[in-house]
Scaffold this active site. Structure first.
Site, PDB file in Angstrom:
ATOM      1  N   CYS A 274      -1.602   5.513 -12.636  1.00  0.00           N
ATOM      2  CA  CYS A 274      -2.080   6.313 -13.316  1.00  0.00           C
ATOM      3  C   CYS A 274      -3.102   7.353 -12.710  1.00  0.00           C
ATOM      4  O   CYS A 274      -3.000   8.540 -12.666  1.00  0.00           O
ATOM      5  CB  CYS A 274      -3.115   5.754 -14.477  1.00  0.00           C
ATOM      6  SG  CYS A 274      -2.207   4.818 -15.421  1.00  0.00           S
TER       7      CYS A 274
HETATM    8  N1  LIG Z   1       1.001   0.965 -16.100  1.00  0.00           N
HETATM    9  C1  LIG Z   1      -0.139   1.455 -16.529  1.00  0.00           C
HETATM   10  O1  LIG Z   1      -1.026   0.810 -16.442  1.00  0.00           O
HETATM   11  C2  LIG Z   1      -0.136   2.298 -17.650  1.00  0.00           C
HETATM   12  C3  LIG Z   1      -1.341   2.566 -18.513  1.00  0.00           C
HETATM   13  C4  LIG Z   1      -1.320   3.483 -19.252  1.00  0.00           C
HETATM   14  C5  LIG Z   1      -0.428   4.397 -19.610  1.00  0.00           C
HETATM   15  N2  LIG Z   1       0.594   4.374 -18.586  1.00  0.00           N
HETATM   16  C6  LIG Z   1       1.804   5.476 -18.854  1.00  0.00           C
HETATM   17  O2  LIG Z   1       2.829   4.765 -19.466  1.00  0.00           O
HETATM   18  C7  LIG Z   1       4.237   5.349 -18.957  1.00  0.00           C
HETATM   19  C8  LIG Z   1       4.726   4.077 -18.308  1.00  0.00           C
HETATM   20  O3  LIG Z   1       4.439   3.667 -17.337  1.00  0.00           O
HETATM   21  P1  LIG Z   1       4.555   2.002 -16.864  1.00  0.00           P
HETATM   22  O4  LIG Z   1       3.723   1.639 -16.073  1.00  0.00           O
HETATM   23  O5  LIG Z   1       4.925   1.520 -18.163  1.00  0.00           O
HETATM   24  O6  LIG Z   1       6.155   2.340 -16.135  1.00  0.00           O
HETATM   25  P2  LIG Z   1       7.279   1.611 -15.824  1.00  0.00           P
HETATM   26  O7  LIG Z   1       7.796   2.116 -14.415  1.00  0.00           O
HETATM   27  O8  LIG Z   1       6.700   0.197 -15.219  1.00  0.00           O
HETATM   28  O9  LIG Z   1       8.148   1.159 -16.793  1.00  0.00           O
HETATM   29  C9  LIG Z   1       8.881   2.229 -17.232  1.00  0.00           C
HETATM   30  C10 LIG Z   1      10.309   1.581 -17.638  1.00  0.00           C
HETATM   31  O10 LIG Z   1      10.969   2.915 -18.245  1.00  0.00           O
HETATM   32  C11 LIG Z   1      12.438   2.472 -17.891  1.00  0.00           C
HETATM   33  N3  LIG Z   1      13.323   3.649 -17.811  1.00  0.00           N
HETATM   34  C12 LIG Z   1      13.141   4.848 -17.108  1.00  0.00           C
HETATM   35  N4  LIG Z   1      13.948   5.814 -17.540  1.00  0.00           N
HETATM   36  C13 LIG Z   1      14.585   5.178 -18.756  1.00  0.00           C
HETATM   37  C14 LIG Z   1      15.540   5.748 -19.675  1.00  0.00           C
HETATM   38  N5  LIG Z   1      16.139   6.979 -19.656  1.00  0.00           N
HETATM   39  N6  LIG Z   1      15.821   4.919 -20.727  1.00  0.00           N
HETATM   40  C15 LIG Z   1      15.468   3.657 -20.594  1.00  0.00           C
HETATM   41  N7  LIG Z   1      14.345   3.141 -19.922  1.00  0.00           N
HETATM   42  C16 LIG Z   1      14.170   3.864 -19.166  1.00  0.00           C
HETATM   43  C17 LIG Z   1      12.326   2.022 -16.333  1.00  0.00           C
HETATM   44  O11 LIG Z   1      13.578   1.471 -15.887  1.00  0.00           O
HETATM   45  C18 LIG Z   1      11.220   1.299 -16.334  1.00  0.00           C
HETATM   46  O12 LIG Z   1      11.473  -0.050 -16.568  1.00  0.00           O
HETATM   47  C19 LIG Z   1       3.731   6.434 -17.737  1.00  0.00           C
HETATM   48  O13 LIG Z   1       3.493   7.465 -18.363  1.00  0.00           O
HETATM   49  C20 LIG Z   1       2.386   5.580 -17.510  1.00  0.00           C
HETATM   50  O14 LIG Z   1       1.561   6.883 -16.877  1.00  0.00           O
HETATM   51  C21 LIG Z   1       0.763   3.443 -17.745  1.00  0.00           C
END
Ligand SMILES: NC(=O)c1ccc[n+]([C@@H]2O[C@H](COP(=O)([O-])OP(=O)(O)OC[C@H]3O[C@@H](n4cnc5c(N)ncnc54)[C@H](O)[C@@H]3O)[C@@H](O)[C@H]2O)c1
Length: 437
Positions: A274
């Protein structure tokens, strides 16, 4: 409208099936939260290993309670697929895929776009699509909506579209998805009503906004606020280093003021998915309006330089003891970007390791939660933290302040410690061995 009424009924009675696209740090805890209150959850996860693990009831995200997940999978409340064929079964489709940056620090929406292209041909009457991924203001309307419209369905009468940014703070035990206020913006009044009804089922307080764009800006602003304030205390730390003052003492005293200030702490840099990324989404979008976001640029510059400062300070410690960095043995303690997490994405600890290795030091790392690092120019396995290992090192750099590490014991057996997190604050003995950032 009939489709809206039916969807609202299905949401309120918990008969609705919730689709969660992307079962990562955001998606998996979200899926568990919804399944726990009675919804059926269908996940779509492109990583087959992750999808298999979910279907076996096996947890891989630290914020998820493993027993809860196993139980919900056994009861048939959560299942995962690698493809999108079951989209028509979903009443609500929540998108939680990554929003990274390109090499040139511009938004990379390829995951969001590819998901939208998979959903569009399968979209049916009576579905809500909600984007949770962090992104720049305008993404939902300018990027997602045109792709979904290619389905031929009508927005606000056939399907509904909203943005509700995930605000989860991984590892935070006090504030979880349930008790963290959720902001919701949508592309029309019907979409807003449906989205509010959906999020209110599991979240204590939901705040409606006038548009999806405003909700998008809320989230990137929150992370920009953190990035700027962290940069400010990092800059203060650099000044304290010049003035021979203890920045931790100064900040702790400053934060005793009960108003007008809030705690932020210096460190080896910012990491995770983030803070290092999201402000650049806003910076990029602002350029479309011929607007320069000066604070974002400055904060990014300061925070990105911190691993280099840690390296330079490490060299100063070694030089003081007549040691050349290129012959030094250095243990980096902690690889995760944040305390008590297993997430090393964009971690400043990894940047520090990269810089130390580049200068020729013999580097190893220990992290109780991160078993291996696979990153640009760094591939390493965590080594066991033993008395012997500590004694062999010329320097131990505490890069992440995991609470499971006994810092009294570390300082007792290490000859020199560079503490970038003030993790040794309560260590009483051998303080002469400790250098604080
Ligand atoms: N991690 C955090 O602390 C956090 C907090 C708030 C917001 N976010 C936001 O949330 C979003 C996701 O972050 P995250 O940390 O969960 O990411 P992550 O990488 O942990 O998880 C994303 C998942 O999506 C899957 N994925 C990617 N493309 C795909 C597709 N086409 N079809 C199905 N699955 C698919 C990936 O394999 C992965 O498992 C981002 O925009 C991030 O900025 C993250």
């Amino acid at each position: 409208m009939e489709s809206e009424k039916r969807l609202l009924e299905r949401i309120r009675s918990k008969e609705a099936t919730i689709g969660v696209i992307g079962l990562g740090y955001v998606g998996l805890p979200f899926a568990v939260e919804k399944a726990k209150v009675g919804f059926r959850v269908l996940g779509v996860e492109q990583n087959p290993d992750r999808a298999d693990r979910v279907n076996r009831g096996e947890n891989y995200i630290s914020d998820v309670n493993a027993d809860e997940l196993a139980e919900l999978v056994r009861e048939g409340r959560i299942a995962a697929d690698t493809g999108f064929d079951r989209v028509p079964e979903m009443d609500v489709i929540v998108i939680c895929v990554p929003t990274p940056l390109t090499k040139n620090l511009t938004p990379d929406l390829k995951y969001v776009e590819s998901v939208a292209r998979e959903i569009a041909p399968r979209l049916r009457v009576g579905q809500l699509v909600s984007l949770e991924s962090t992104t720049y203001p305008g993404t939902t309307e300018e990027v997602l909506l045109p792709i979904l419209r290619s389905s031929g369905l009508e927005l606000e009468s056939d399907f509904f579209l909203a943005h509700s940014p995930e605000r989860v703070d991984p590892g935070n035990k006090r504030y979880t998805t349930k008790n963290t206020t959720k902001v919701v913006g949508a592309v029309g009044p019907a979409s807003l009503e449906v989205a509010l009804a959906f999020y209110s089922q599991t979240i204590e307080r939901v705040v409606p906004l006038s548009s999806a764009k405003a909700a998008e800006l809320v989230k990137v602003f929150e992370n920009t606020f953190r990035a700027v304030n962290i940069a400010l205390v990092n800059e203060l730390m650099l000044l304290c280093d010049c003035m021979d003052l203890n920045v931790w003492e100064v900040l702790e005293a400053a934060f005793t003021k009960p108003f007008g200030i809030m705690p932020f702490w210096p460190g080896p840099g910012v990491g995770g998915h983030c803070i290092p990324l999201d402000p650049h989404y806003l910076e990029w979008k602002a350029k479309e309006h011929n607007f320069s976001t000066h604070f974002i640029a400055l904060a990014g510059e300061i925070n990105r330089r911190m691993p280099e400062f840690v390296r330079d300070k490490a060299w100063r410690v070694l030089n003081r003891h007549g040691m050349a960095p290129s012959c030094a043995k250095v243990l980096v303690l902690g690889a995760a970007y944040k305390r008590d997490l297993n997430d090393a994405r964009e971690s400043p600890a990894v940047a520090v390791i990269r810089l130390l290795e580049k200068a020729g030091a013999d580097v190893c790392y220990h992290d109780p939660f991160v078993r291996a690092i696979v990153d640009v120019d760094v591939e390493m396995q965590s080594v066991p933290l033993t008395e012997e290992l500590l004694k062999q090192q010329d320097l131990v750099i505490i890069a992440t302040d995991h609470s499971t590490v006994d810092y009294d014991w570390v300082v007792a057996h290490a000859s020199r410690v560079l503490d970038t997190r003030n993790a040794t604050k309560n260590v009483k003995g051998n303080r002469e061995r400790i250098t604080l950032l």
